[in-house]
Design a protein around this motif. Structure first.
Motif, PDB file in Angstrom:
ATOM      1  N   SER A 181      -0.788  -3.557 -21.327  1.00 41.52           N
ATOM      2  CA  SER A 181      -1.755  -3.977 -20.309  1.00 41.52           C
ATOM      3  C   SER A 181      -1.043  -4.409 -19.021  1.00 41.52           C
ATOM      4  CB  SER A 181      -2.662  -5.091 -20.849  1.00 41.52           C
ATOM      5  OG  SER A 181      -1.958  -5.920 -21.714  1.00 41.52           O
ATOM      6  N   VAL A 182       0.125  -5.042 -19.171  1.00 42.23           N
ATOM      7  CA  VAL A 182       0.889  -5.403 -17.981  1.00 42.23           C
ATOM      8  C   VAL A 182       1.272  -4.143 -17.217  1.00 42.23           C
ATOM      9  CG1 VAL A 182       3.113  -6.302 -17.203  1.00 42.23           C
ATOM     10  CG2 VAL A 182       1.775  -7.595 -18.832  1.00 42.23           C
ATOM     11  N   GLU A 183       1.630  -3.117 -17.976  1.00 44.08           N
ATOM     12  CA  GLU A 183       2.019  -1.839 -17.373  1.00 44.08           C
ATOM     13  C   GLU A 183       0.893  -1.287 -16.509  1.00 44.08           C
ATOM     14  OE1 GLU A 183       4.863   0.676 -16.589  1.00 44.08           O
ATOM     15  OE2 GLU A 183       5.080  -1.004 -17.968  1.00 44.08           O
ATOM     16  N   MET A 184      -0.309  -1.357 -17.042  1.00 41.43           N
ATOM     17  CA  MET A 184      -1.451  -0.807 -16.299  1.00 41.43           C
ATOM     18  C   MET A 184      -1.683  -1.593 -15.016  1.00 41.43           C
ATOM     19  SD  MET A 184      -4.297   0.233 -19.016  1.00 41.43           S
ATOM     20  CE  MET A 184      -3.772  -0.012 -20.673  1.00 41.43           C
ATOM     21  N   VAL A 185      -1.675  -2.921 -15.132  1.00 40.36           N
ATOM     22  CA  VAL A 185      -1.899  -3.743 -13.941  1.00 40.36           C
ATOM     23  C   VAL A 185      -0.814  -3.456 -12.904  1.00 40.36           C
ATOM     24  CG1 VAL A 185      -2.003  -6.088 -13.098  1.00 40.36           C
ATOM     25  CG2 VAL A 185      -3.070  -5.518 -15.246  1.00 40.36           C
ATOM     26  N   THR A 186       0.425  -3.326 -13.380  1.00 34.84           N
ATOM     27  CA  THR A 186       1.530  -3.071 -12.456  1.00 34.84           C
ATOM     28  C   THR A 186       1.332  -1.755 -11.720  1.00 34.84           C
ATOM     29  OG1 THR A 186       2.893  -4.110 -14.127  1.00 34.84           O
ATOM     30  CG2 THR A 186       4.037  -3.063 -12.318  1.00 34.84           C
ATOM     31  N   ILE A 187       0.897  -0.732 -12.468  1.00 32.64           N
ATOM     32  CA  ILE A 187       0.727   0.587 -11.838  1.00 32.64           C
ATOM     33  C   ILE A 187      -0.355   0.521 -10.766  1.00 32.64           C
ATOM     34  CG2 ILE A 187       0.016   2.969 -12.244  1.00 32.64           C
ATOM     35  CD1 ILE A 187       2.780   2.438 -13.235  1.00 32.64           C
ATOM     36  N   ILE A 188      -1.467  -0.164 -11.103  1.00 32.36           N
ATOM     37  CA  ILE A 188      -2.542  -0.291 -10.100  1.00 32.36           C
ATOM     38  C   ILE A 188      -2.007  -0.998  -8.861  1.00 32.36           C
ATOM     39  CG2 ILE A 188      -4.769  -1.344  -9.617  1.00 32.36           C
ATOM     40  CD1 ILE A 188      -5.371  -1.060 -12.614  1.00 32.36           C
ATOM     41  N   LEU A 189      -1.262  -2.075  -9.099  1.00 29.81           N
ATOM     42  CA  LEU A 189      -0.705  -2.852  -7.983  1.00 29.81           C
ATOM     43  C   LEU A 189       0.196  -1.974  -7.122  1.00 29.81           C
ATOM     44  CD1 LEU A 189      -0.375  -5.822  -6.926  1.00 29.81           C
ATOM     45  CD2 LEU A 189       1.749  -5.849  -8.175  1.00 29.81           C
ATOM     46  N   LEU A 190       1.074  -1.218  -7.788  1.00 25.98           N
ATOM     47  CA  LEU A 190       2.022  -0.399  -7.032  1.00 25.98           C
ATOM     48  C   LEU A 190       1.299   0.729  -6.295  1.00 25.98           C
ATOM     49  CD1 LEU A 190       5.072  -0.296  -9.422  1.00 25.98           C
ATOM     50  CD2 LEU A 190       4.861  -1.466  -7.253  1.00 25.98           C
ATOM     51  N   MET A 191       0.247   1.278  -6.933  1.00 25.85           N
ATOM     52  CA  MET A 191      -0.510   2.322  -6.252  1.00 25.85           C
ATOM     53  C   MET A 191      -1.123   1.782  -4.975  1.00 25.85           C
ATOM     54  SD  MET A 191      -0.451   5.221  -7.805  1.00 25.85           S
ATOM     55  CE  MET A 191      -1.907   6.054  -7.174  1.00 25.85           C
ATOM     56  N   LEU A 192      -1.666   0.550  -5.059  1.00 22.75           N
ATOM     57  CA  LEU A 192      -2.267  -0.060  -3.874  1.00 22.75           C
ATOM     58  C   LEU A 192      -1.227  -0.234  -2.776  1.00 22.75           C
ATOM     59  CD1 LEU A 192      -4.635  -2.756  -5.359  1.00 22.75           C
ATOM     60  CD2 LEU A 192      -5.243  -0.949  -3.776  1.00 22.75           C
ATOM     61  N   VAL A 193      -0.028  -0.614  -3.187  1.00 23.81           N
ATOM     62  CA  VAL A 193       1.028  -0.847  -2.198  1.00 23.81           C
ATOM     63  C   VAL A 193       1.500   0.486  -1.621  1.00 23.81           C
ATOM     64  CG1 VAL A 193       3.352  -1.718  -1.875  1.00 23.81           C
ATOM     65  CG2 VAL A 193       1.747  -2.996  -3.263  1.00 23.81           C
ATOM     66  N   LEU A 194       1.599   1.492  -2.488  1.00 25.49           N
ATOM     67  CA  LEU A 194       2.089   2.801  -2.041  1.00 25.49           C
ATOM     68  C   LEU A 194       1.188   3.404  -0.972  1.00 25.49           C
ATOM     69  CD1 LEU A 194       3.473   4.796  -5.072  1.00 25.49           C
ATOM     70  CD2 LEU A 194       4.667   3.622  -3.251  1.00 25.49           C
ATOM     71  N   TYR A 195      -0.081   3.027  -1.026  1.00 28.56           N
ATOM     72  CA  TYR A 195      -1.048   3.531  -0.070  1.00 28.56           C
ATOM     73  C   TYR A 195      -0.581   3.262   1.366  1.00 28.56           C
ATOM     74  CZ  TYR A 195      -5.549   3.598   2.376  1.00 28.56           C
ATOM     75  OH  TYR A 195      -6.569   3.835   3.237  1.00 28.56           O
TER      76      TYR A 195
END
Lengths: 933, 115
Positions: free
Chosen positions: A659-673
C-alpha cells in the motif's frame, strides 16, 4: 518538615505574570494594579513566615522532580533567602508603582509588568532554592527574563544590543556555573544545599576544589558585573529606568553576590578564595569608582558606581572572615536601598527634563527641590556620610580591610585601595548632586523641568526614609534582619559586631574622613581631571568590540555552512553516504568477515527474486533520465520487496509495503506532472565516477555488513514477543501487538511525526505557483477529456468495496495480518482514486473532510487511549483487553489497543490525503490558469 | 489424488495464459495488439489460479473457500478500466499502428475498448 507556603511564593509571580497583559485592556492603571496585587500577595505570604525565620529556623519544602539526576523541587527559606526575598518583593512593589508613571502612553505596559513579574519569579527561585540544580534553572531564567526587560524598547538598537550583550555574558557565566555546580554536587555527594554547606572540609580538601571554585566564581562574577566582565552592565542602561532601578540595585546583579554569600560556608576561607575573590572585588571596586566619576551620563555614573559597590561587596566576602561576610550582607541591604532610590531619582530627572547628560543638566534645584532633596539624601548615603545607612556598612568595610591575614607585609594595600575608592565614591556622589541640581543654569534642555507626578516620588520617599532610619537608628530597624541574614550566611555563630554610629576616634573613622576631604578636593579639581582623563584614556567601547566579534562569528558560521550546506542535495547525500562508508569501513576494517553460522541453501525462486530486484534497481539507475520509465522500474523494486516479505513469512509487512508503494507512485506521478519527462545529461564523467564509487561503496558496505551479521550467531528478542503477544497484549498477530502495545509509544511518536510532516508539506504547498507545462515532453498537448467516464463510473462502486476491505483489515489486525496503518493506507488509496477519476471539485462537493482535523483527531485519539490507562492506575499506554459474547456475532475480543489503532488509522488517512489532495489541487490551479490564458 | 490432478490442471491453464499473455506483450507488433497480452494474463491467467485455489482449499476439510472470488471480482472491475485508460492514452498520443488496427480505428471513432 515540609513548608507548603514556600512554593506559592514563587508560583504567585510566575503565573501572576499573565495577569498584567490580560488586564491591560482595562487601562494602564489596571495593569499596574494587577501586578501590584500579585506582588503584595507574595509579600504578605513572605511576611507571615517572618517570625519562624527570625527565630532561627530554616523552612524547607521538598518534592521529588527528577531524583535520579539529583534535581528536586526543594526550596529553602532561611535568613539570607528572607533578606533577598524581602528586597526582591519590596523594591519590586515600589518599582511597579514608579513604572506606572515612568512609562509613556506608547509603551505596552501589560507586557512590561509581565516581564517584570517573570523576572521576579526567577529571582525568587534563585534565592529560595535548596537544590543547586533548581537554582541554576532559575538562574538561567533571570538571564532570559532580564534580556526581555533590558530590550524592552525593542525598536531601539542600543536596547537590543545591550540586551544581547547582557544575555551573552550572563548566559556564558551560567554555563560555567552549571559545570561548577555539577562538580560541587559530585564532590559533596548531593545537590541539596543543606548537605553541600555542611561538607566544607570535604570540598576544600578535594583535588578538584580549585576548578570548581573558578567555575562557580565565573558564574557569580559575570552576573555581578565583576572585572573583567563588568562591561555589560553600563550597556544594560538602555533599559527603561525602572528596570535599571530594579535589576541593578536589588536583584539581577545581586544574584552573583548572593551566590557568594550562599556558598560562603562551603567554599570560603581558603587562600585561593581570598586571592580570587578579594582581588577581583578590589579591582572592580577601584575601576568602577574611577569610571563613575568620568561619566557624563547620569545613569552611566550610577551604573559604574553599581559596579564599584558590587566590587566592594565581593571584596568583603573575599576576605573570608565571618565579620567580612556580615559587612557584606549589610552592604547588600544598604546598597539596594540607596541605589534603587538614586536610579529612580535619575529616572525622574530624565523623565521631566528630557536628558541625562550632565553637561546640560545644571541648577535643577529651582525646578524640582523635592526630588533634589530626596536625591541628596540617597547620594549622601552612597558617599558614606554619617547618619545615613551607607556610612555604617562602609565603616565596617574599612575596619575589615585592616583585619586580614593573608597578605603579610602587603597588608597596607587593602586599606589604601579602600580609601582611594572611598575618595572616588565621595567625588562622584558630590558630582551627582552638585552638577545636576546646582552649578549654574540648565543648558538647552529638551523640556522645561518640573516636579514629577505625586505618586512617582512615593517610592523614592519610602526608600530615602529607609536610608535615614537605618542610618540613624540601626539597632531598632535593620539589626534583627541583618543578624538573621548574616548568621545563616556564615552558617554558625555570629561574631561580635556593633551597629553604633560612633565608635570613638579610630582608623576606619580616619579613613572615612580622608575619603570625605579627598573626595571634595577631587570634585573641586574635576575639570583638570576630566582633561587628564580625556588625554590619557582613549574611549573604549566594549559593545563595539563585542558586536564586531559577534559579526566575525556570524561570518565564520556562514562560511562553514556554505562549505557543508550549499543547497545541493547531491552534496548532502554525498557527504552523508561517504562518511557512513568511511566510518564503518575504518571501524570494521580488522573484523573478520564471516562468522561460524553456515549459509543456507539458495533456492531457485529466491534467486530469481533477488535477480529481479537487482535488475530493476540497475535499470532504474540506467534509465533515470526518462522519469516515467525510471518510476516504473522503481515500482518493480517495491513489488519484489513485497513479494520477498511474503516469502519470508511477513504478510503484515508485505501488505504495508504494497500500500505504501501505491501511495508513493501516486505521489510521484503528481510530482512528475510538473517536471519535464526527460532530464538532460548534466553530470561530468568525473562526477559520475565519483557517484559510482560512492554508491558502489555504500552498497558493498551494506552487503558485507548483512553478510557479517547473518553468518554470526545472535539472539533475537523475537521469541519474547512471540510468547508474550497473546498473554501480554491479547492478540495473535505479533507484529500488530508490537505496534500498538509493546512499542505503542514509538507508534504514537511516528504517527505524530507523520501528521507534522503532512502539515509541513501543506505549508510548503500553500501559495506555491508552479509553472505548468502546457504540453508533455514531446510537445503533445494534454488530453481534453479530463475525467474519462468509464473510470469515473467504475471507481464509484469500488469505494465502498475498498472501505469494507479496509475495515476488515483494521478489525482483524490484532489477530491476523492487517491493522490501522495498512487499513488507513487502503482507505486513502480508495479515496484518492475518487479525486483522480472524478476531479477535486466533484469529490469535495460530496466529501468535505478537513484532513488537518482528521489527522489531529487521530493523534489525539491515540494519545487519549494512552492516557486512559492512567485512570486505572497503569503506566501510559498500558492496554486492556477482554473477550465478549454477542448473540449472532459470537465470541469476539475487544482491546483498548483497537482504539489506539483507530487513532493510527485516522491519522494515516488524514496525513496521506492532506499531502496527495493538496498536491492534486496544485495541478488544478495551474490548469485553470492555463485555460484562462 | 483426483483433486490434485484437477487443481494442477487449473494451475497449468492459469500459468499457460500468463505465459501467452507475456509472450504476446513482447511479440505483438503495435500497442493496441500488445494491450491484449496483459489483459489475458490478469483475467484468464489469474482466474485459472483462483479456481485451482478454491478447489484446493475447499477440499481441505474446513468448508468451502470462496473468498478468492473477491480477487476475481476486483480484477474484473479494474482490469478493463485500466486497459481502457491505456488505449485512450495511446489514441491521444497517436501511437504508431500497423495496418490492421488502423481499420478498426476508422470504423469506431470512440477508440477500441480493452479486451
Amino acid at each position: 518538615m515540609n513548608n507548603s507556603l514556600l512554593l506559592p511564593l514563587i508560583l504567585l509571580p510566575l503565573f501572576g505574570a499573565l495577569l498584567p497583559p490580560l488586564f491591560h485592556r482595562f487601562g494602564r492603571t489596571a495593569s499596574a494594579w494587577a501586578a501590584a496585587v500579585v506582588v503584595a500577595a507574595a509579600l504578605l505570604l513572605l511576611l507571615s513566615l517572618l517570625s519562624p525565620v527570625f527565630g532561627g529556623q530554616t523552612l524547607l519544602y521538598h518534592a521529588d522532580w527528577l531524583p535520579a539526576y539529583g534535581l528536586n523541587l526543594s526550596l529553602r527559606l532561611d535568613g539570607l533567602s528572607m533578606l533577598f526575598a524581602l528586597l526582591i518583593l519590596g523594591i519590586g512593589l515600589l518599582v511597579i508603582l514608579y513604572a506606572r508613571y515612568y512609562l509613556s502612553e506608547r509603551d505596552p505596559m501589560g507586557r512590561f509588568y509581565g516581564f517584570l513579574l517573570l523576572f521576579m519569579a526567577a529571582m525568587l527561585g534563585v534565592v529560595l532554592s535548596e537544590n543547586l540544580l533548581l537554582m541554576l534553572v532559575f538562574w538561567e531564567m533571570t538571564s532570559l527574563s532580564s534580556f526581555l526587560l533590558i530590550g524592552y524598547w525593542k525598536y531601539r538598537a542600543d536596547a537590543r544590543q545591550g540586551a544581547r550583550l547582557a544575555l551573552t555574558i550572563t548566559g556564558a557565566g551560567g554555563l560555567s556555573l552549571l559545570a561548577g555546580i555539577l562538580l560541587l554536587g559530585q564532590i559533596s555527594g548531593s545537590y541539596e544545599l543543606s548537605v553541600v554547606l555542611d561538607s566544607a572540609d570535604i570540598i576544600q580538601a578535594h583535588p578538584l576544589y580549585p576548578v570548581t571554585l573558578v567555575l562557580i566564581l565565573l558564574g557569580a562574577f559575570t552576573k555581578s558585573a565583576q572585572f573583567p566582565f563588568h562591561f555589560w552592565l553600563p550597556h544594560a542602561m538602555a533599559a527603561p529606568t525602572p528596570v535599571s532601578a530594579y535589576l541593578h540595585s536589588a536583584t539581577m546583579v545581586k544574584a552573583g553576590v548572593f551566590l557568594l554569600a550562599r556558598l560562603f560556608p562551603a567554599l570560603a576561607g581558603t587562600e585561593l578564595w581570598f586571592y580570587l575573590v578579594a582581588s577581583t572585588g578590589m579591582i572592580t571596586l577601584l575601576l568602577g569608582a574611577y569610571h563613575a566619576l568620568f561619566k557624563h551620563d547620569l545613569k552611566g555614573l550610577l551604573a559604574y558606581s553599581t559596579i564599584s559597590h558590587l566590587g566592594l561587596i565581593t571584596l568583603l566576602f573575599g576576605l573570608g572572615t565571618p565579620l567580612g561576610a556580615v559587612a557584606g550582607v549589610f552592604h547588600i541591604i544598604n546598597h539596594a536601598i540607596f541605589k534603587a532610590s538614586l536610579f529612580m531619582a535619575a529616572g525622574i530627572i530624565d523623565h521631566e527634563s528630557g536628558t541625562r547628560d550632565m553637561h546640560k543638566l545644571n541648577g535643577l534645584w529651582r525646578y524640582m527641590p523635592h526630588t533634589a532633596t530626596l536625591a541628596m539624601v540617597a547620594a549622601a548615603s552612597m558617599a558614606g556620610v554619617p547618619l545615613f545607612n551607607g556610612f555604617l556598612s562602609k565603616e565596617m568595610f574599612f575596619a575589615e580591610t585592616l583585619h586580614q591575614g593573608w597578605l603579610g607585609d602587603w597588608s597596607w594595600l587593602l586599606p589604601l585601595g579602600a580609601t582611594l575608592a572611598g575618595v572616588f565614591a565621595v567625588a562622584y556622589s558630590i558630582r551627582f548632586i552638585h552638577d545636576v541640581f546646582f552649578n549654574g543654569e540648565p543648558i538647552d534642555l529638551p523640556r522645561t523641568p518640573h516636579e514629577p507626578p505625586r505618586y512617582m516620588k512615593v517610592p523614592v520617599e519610602i526608600l530615602v526614609a529607609l536610608c535615614l532610619l537605618v542610618g540613624v537608628v540601626p539597632a531598632w530597624t535593620v539589626a534583627p534582619l541583618l543578624a538573621t541574614a548574616a548568621s545563616s550566611t556564615i552558617g554558625g555563630e555570629l561574631p561580635r559586631y556593633s551597629l553604633a554610629i560612633w565608635h570613638g576616634i579610630n582608623t576606619p573613622l580616619l579613613m572615612s574622613l580622608i575619603a570625605m576631604l579627598g573626595g571634595a578636593l577631587m570634585y573641586a579639581l574635576r575639570h583638570h581631571l576630566f582633561a587628564l582623563h580625556a588625554r590619557c584614556f582613549r574611549p573604549f567601547d566594549a559593545k563595539q568590540v563585542f558586536e564586531r566579534l559577534l559579526y566575525k562569528l556570524i561570518l565564520l558560521a556562514r562560511g562553514l555552512t556554505e562549505v557543508l550546506e550549499n543547497g545541493s542535495l547531491q552534496r548532502y547525500l554525498g557527504l552523508l553516504i561517504g562518511s557512513v562508508v568511511l566510518v564503518t569501513g575504518v571501524a570494521l576494517w580488522d573484523t573478520p568477515l564471516s562468522g561460524p553460522v553456515p549459509s543456507a541453501e539458495v533456492d531457485a525462486v529466491t534467486l530469481v527474486g533477488a535477480l529481479a530486484l537487482a535488475a530493476s534497481a540497475l535499470t532504474t539507475t540506467i534509465w533515470h533520465r526518462h522519469r516515467l520509465v525510471a518510476l516504473i522500474q522503481l515500482s518493480v523494486v517495491g513489488l519484489v520487496v513485497s513479494v520477498a516479505f511474503v516469502r519470508f513469512a511477513a504478510p503484515d509487512l508485505a501488505l504495508t509495503q504494497l500500500s505504501v508503494e501505491m501511495v508513493t507512485i501516486i505521489l510521484l506521478m503528481l510530482v512528475l506532472y510538473f517536471l519535464p519527462q526527460h532530464t538532460p545529461a548534466e553530470s561530468s564523467s568525473l562526477r559520475k565516477g565519483r557517484d559510482l564509487l560512492l554508491a558502489g561503496g555504500a552498497g558493498a558496505s551494506v552487503a558485507l555488513l548483512a553478510w557479517g551479521v547473518l553468518t554470526r550467531p545472535y539472539q533475537t528478542i523475537g521469541d519474547y514477543f512471540m510468547q508474550q503477544s497473546l498473554p501480554g497484549g491479547g492478540g495473535h498477530n505479533v507484529v500488530n501487538v508490537i505496534l500498538v502495545d509493546f512499542r505503542g509509544f514509538d507508534t504514537l511518536g511516528e504517527v505524530t511525526v507523520l501528521g507534522i510532516a503532512a502539515i509541513g508539506i501543506l505549508m510548503l504547498l500553500r501559495g506555491l505557483r508552479l509553472k505548468m507545462p502546457a504540453a508533455d515532453g514531446e510537445g503533445r498537448p494534454w488530453a481534453s477529456d479530463r475525467y474519462p467516464m468509464i473510470l469515473a463510473v467504475i471507481s464509484r462502486p469500488l469505494l465502498p468495496l475498498a472501505l469494507v476491505v479496509a475495515i476488515y483489515l483494521m478489525l482483524r489486525g490484532h489477530n491476523m495480518p492487517g491493522g490501522g496503518f495498512i487499513a488507513g493506507l487502503v482507505t486513502a488509496i480508495a479515496l484518492i482514486l475518487q479525486y483522480v477519476a472524478s476531479g477535486i471539485a466533484w469529490t469535495r462537493a460530496r466529501m468535505n473532510i478537513n484532513y488537518i482535523k482528521l489527522t489531529a483527531t487521530g493523534v489525539l485519539l491515540s494519545t487519549l487511549t494512552g492516557l486512559g490507562s492512567w485512570l486505572f492506575g497503569y503506566p501510559f499506554l498500558t492496554s486492556g483487553f477482554g473477550h465478549f459474547h454477542l448473540p449472532l456475532v459470537g465470541e469476539f475480543e475487544l482491546a483498548t489497543a483497537m482504539l489506539f489503532d483507530l487513532g493510527v488509522y485516522l491519522a494515516v488517512i488524514g496525513s496521506t490525503l492532506l499531502v496527495l489532495a493538496n498536491l492534486g489541487t496544485l495541478t488544478l490551479i495551474n490548469r485553470e490558469m492555463a485555460e484562462e490564458n | 489424488m483426483l483433486v490434485e490432478i484437477i487443481v494442477s490442471l487449473f494451475l497449468l491453464i492459469g500459468a499457460a495464459f500468463a505465459l501467452i499473455g507475456s509472450w504476446g506483450l513482447v511479440h505483438l507488433p503495435d500497442f493496441y495488439m500488445r494491450l491484449h497480452g496483459p489483459t489475458k494474463a490478469t483475467t484468464l491467467g489469474v482466474g485459472g489460479m483462483i479456481v485451482g485455489s478454491v478447489i484446493f482449499f475447499s477440499t481441505q476439510g474446513e468448508g468451502i473457500s470462496l473468498h478468492e472470488l473477491l480477487i476475481t471480482l476486483f480484477l474484473f472491475i479494474t482490469a478493463p478500466v485500466s486497459a481502457h485508460m491505456l488505449a485512450k492514452a495511446a489514441l491521444h498520443l497517436q501511437l504508431e499502428r500497423v495496418e490492421k488496427t488502423r481499420d478498426v480505428a476508422r470504423k469506431n471513432t470512440s477508440g477500441p475498448c480493452g479486451k
